[in-house]
Design a protein around this motif. Sequence first.
Motif, short mmCIF file in Angstrom:
data_model
loop_
_atom_site.label_atom_id
_atom_site.label_comp_id
_atom_site.label_asym_id
_atom_site.label_seq_id
_atom_site.Cartn_x
_atom_site.Cartn_y
_atom_site.Cartn_z
N ILE A 1 0.37 -35.53 26.74
CA ILE A 1 0.55 -34.07 26.61
C ILE A 1 0.92 -33.73 25.17
CG2 ILE A 1 1.82 -32.09 27.51
CD1 ILE A 1 0.46 -33.41 29.80
N TYR B 1 -3.41 -27.66 32.42
CA TYR B 1 -3.48 -28.86 33.26
C TYR B 1 -2.84 -28.42 34.58
CZ TYR B 1 -1.93 -33.64 34.66
OH TYR B 1 -1.65 -34.82 35.33
N PRO C 1 2.23 -27.24 30.97
CA PRO C 1 1.12 -27.77 30.17
C PRO C 1 -0.03 -26.77 30.06
CG PRO C 1 1.13 -28.77 32.35
CD PRO C 1 2.37 -27.92 32.26
#
Lengths: 93, 93, 163, 163
Positions: A87, D76, D144
């Motif tokens: 990430i 995400y 995210p």
Amino acid sequence: MSNIDVAPNTEATMTINVLYFASLADEANCQEETVSVEQSTSLTELYEQLSQKHRFSRPQAELRVAVNDYFAKWTDQIYDGDSVVFITPVAGG
Amino acid sequence: MSNIDVAPNTEATMTINVLYFASLADEANCQEETVSVEQSTSLTELYEQLSQKHRFSRPQAELRVAVNDYFAKWTDQIYDGDSVVFITPVAGG
Amino acid sequence: MTDNVHSHSMSIKRSIDEAYLIAERDGFALLDVAIDEGRLKNTLDDDSCGAFVCFEGRVRNHNNATSVERLTYYGYEDLALNQGRAIIEEAKKRFEITHAIAIHRIGALEIGDVAVWVGVVSAHRYPAFDACRWILDTIKADIPVWKQEYYDNDVSKWLSNNG
Amino acid sequence: MTDNVHSHSMSIKRSIDEAYLIAERDGFALLDVAIDEGRLKNTLDDDSCGAFVCFEGRVRNHNNATSVERLTYYGYEDLALNQGRAIIEEAKKRFEITHAIAIHRIGALEIGDVAVWVGVVSAHRYPAFDACRWILDTIKADIPVWKQEYYDNDVSKWLSNNG
């Protein structure tokens, strides 16, 4: 097929599914790949291997990692069949 | 007509319009009255006179005062024709 | 407790359209009908603003442990407009905001009705939060609006924000 | 920079109705179409709540001094839903609030479009303000979602909330 897709000379390997987002997807030029790595590979080692393969510009220190759709610690163990996502710094809101 | 509606024995009086809101309107049993008071009457004196007339339950210390639709200081001078409102603690929101 | 001693403070002198025009121009107005939040939001649209924060104060079905049936708000409109304009001016000096609008409703309200609405737009988020809260607190402290709650047993009570 | 390496993160896997159901149940979802604020507000109606605070994050026409034409958000989704659920749970522990809902939009957005919406209801006002701000800050830190801004000259840039 690169050298990390098949683990070299060990009987025990595990298959990890890696998803890419944002700038990592640009650099990997794909959104997903399945890699076969040695059984004891750590998340740090996995990023190192993939980083060499794709020439990622971000050092691991700038990233977080998620395993099976939850944030994980870099020291967490991964297992065969796990899904891993690195990430990059997020930018929501 | 009460004794404050006509100022006693002075040539100079002023006419003040007083509006009542909330509990003061209940106690005064009216929403507005026009009073004639001595020229130099202060806001404090005006409240004192009206408080005696209507037996207001709140001491002046708990109130604010507005003159001509703006908050004023209790020490501000009032003039003939002014509109005065005594403001009990507010409860908006 | 006759109704007529409060009749001047249960409705506004102006038309609804005038009230919205004043809110748009000065940032504050009283209204005596349901607040049209969409209409207020539209006046706050600004492409330079990344943040919109709004507060809605609704009539609760309880006050502490007491069950509330309905309530009535009373307002001193001319002072409220002057003071409201000053509050919004001050908010624009204190906080880095682009615009702010607030409306307080008066008259008889039911549970769930919006009594007060405050909306703020700014380039960045913290000034919008800070200004919205400050405007609300200052409205509660300084706008001449009074509230009478009615309970199950038909008893009513004048309330006060400062205890 | 081909589009297809991002196609999985520009839209949600679920239907819009599913996304709203998840938002209602867990307090957070991603959406790939315009956020229906009224639909979210309705799920927050509660007669015991006197305070409703909401934040809308809109696409600004500038970022610092640079003019922004449009931008794209990527998400995400599966991690976002898990993390979003945890954020709302934590908010309910930290603040005296009744309920909270947040939605983050992904995909291509125009100037003025709402990218993120956070709504909170509570009995009293301060917890609603505090929780709304905390949820927004935590979404910006932990959900995210990534953002790419496009400028006049057709150049684009990946942005980051932490510098």
